[in-house]
Design a protein around this motif. Structure first.
Motif, PDB file in Angstrom:
ATOM      1  N   GLU A  43       0.834  -1.210   0.000  1.00 45.59           N
ATOM      2  CA  GLU A  43       0.000   0.000   0.000  1.00 45.59           C
ATOM      3  C   GLU A  43       0.863   1.251   0.000  1.00 45.59           C
ATOM      4  OE1 GLU A  43      -4.053  -0.606   2.306  1.00 45.59           O
ATOM      5  OE2 GLU A  43      -2.383  -1.464   3.456  1.00 45.59           O
ATOM      6  N   GLU A  44       1.892   1.272   0.835  1.00 42.01           N
ATOM      7  CA  GLU A  44       2.775   2.441   0.925  1.00 42.01           C
ATOM      8  C   GLU A  44       3.479   2.721  -0.403  1.00 42.01           C
ATOM      9  OE1 GLU A  44       5.480   1.751   4.166  1.00 42.01           O
ATOM     10  OE2 GLU A  44       4.003   2.358   5.677  1.00 42.01           O
ATOM     11  N   ARG A  45       3.866   1.667  -1.107  1.00 44.53           N
ATOM     12  CA  ARG A  45       4.561   1.824  -2.386  1.00 44.53           C
ATOM     13  C   ARG A  45       3.593   2.122  -3.530  1.00 44.53           C
ATOM     14  NH1 ARG A  45       7.438  -3.505  -1.659  1.00 44.53           N
ATOM     15  NH2 ARG A  45       6.663  -3.891  -3.755  1.00 44.53           N
ATOM     16  N   GLY A  46       2.310   2.114  -3.264  1.00 46.29           N
ATOM     17  CA  GLY A  46       1.323   2.432  -4.286  1.00 46.29           C
ATOM     18  C   GLY A  46       0.971   1.259  -5.195  1.00 46.29           C
ATOM     19  N   ARG A  49      -3.671   0.324  -4.421  1.00 47.53           N
ATOM     20  CA  ARG A  49      -4.200   1.682  -4.281  1.00 47.53           C
ATOM     21  C   ARG A  49      -5.483   1.730  -3.475  1.00 47.53           C
ATOM     22  NH1 ARG A  49      -3.749   4.063 -10.283  1.00 47.53           N
ATOM     23  NH2 ARG A  49      -4.953   2.193 -10.689  1.00 47.53           N
ATOM     24  N   GLY A  50      -6.116   0.587  -3.281  1.00 47.63           N
ATOM     25  CA  GLY A  50      -7.349   0.571  -2.516  1.00 47.63           C
ATOM     26  C   GLY A  50      -8.010  -0.786  -2.597  1.00 47.63           C
TER      27      GLY A  50
END
Length: 154
Positions: A43-46, A49-50
């Motif tokens: 999640e932190e690295r994208g 995204r959700g």
């Protein structure tokens, strides 16, 4: 780049994003804390995204799907883009190179609804429309949708 464990986590989440952390950890062969940490890093690295839901447009009365290629007339690019953005039936739109500027996907209740939408664009752009008969490949992330087939072929 995600490693093999990250890809296993992504595969499992693509199949069921509501899976419990305990079940996800069991599927990928890690402890729950290690799995939780990996999901957090993704999640932190994208990469993630959700977490979302998938809605069936037909269940909401949208029986037709159309792909529309849109070529704005000179000086109309921004007006056409705004019209697309403001029309709820346009669910996806890509700005592309080539003869057309936009390729858009619409969900519709009827052909009459399509005519109404295209009539609003007619004085601002040329359009070419195709009705979708089926969708053999649903939207999927690159590479991940074929992992199972590739691994089975080994």
């Amino acid at each position: 780049m995600p490693d093999d464990l990250d890809l296993k986590i992504l595969d499992a989440l693509l199949q069921d994003s509501r899976i419990t952390l305990k079940e996800l950890a069991a599927r990928v062969g890690l402890s729950s804390p290690a799995t939780s940490e990996r999901v957090r890093r993704l999640e932190e690295r994208g990469v993630i995204r959700g977490f979302t839901i998938e809605i069936d447009p037909r269940a909401l009365g949208y029986q037709l799907q159309a792909i529309v290629r849109i070529k704005p007339l000179p000086g109309m690019l921004h007006r056409v883009q705004q019209l697309i953005e403001d029309t709820a039936e346009f669910c996806e739109c890509d700005k592309v190179t080539g003869d057309d500027c936009f390729i858009a996907r619409l969900y519709l209740r009827s052909i009459d609804q399509l005519d109404h939408i295209l009539d609003r664009i007619a004085d601002k752009a040329q359009t070419s429309t195709a009705i979708v008969k089926s969708q053999p490949i649903k939207r999927r992330p690159p590479g991940l949708g074929l992992r199972g087939a590739a691994e089975a072929a080994k």
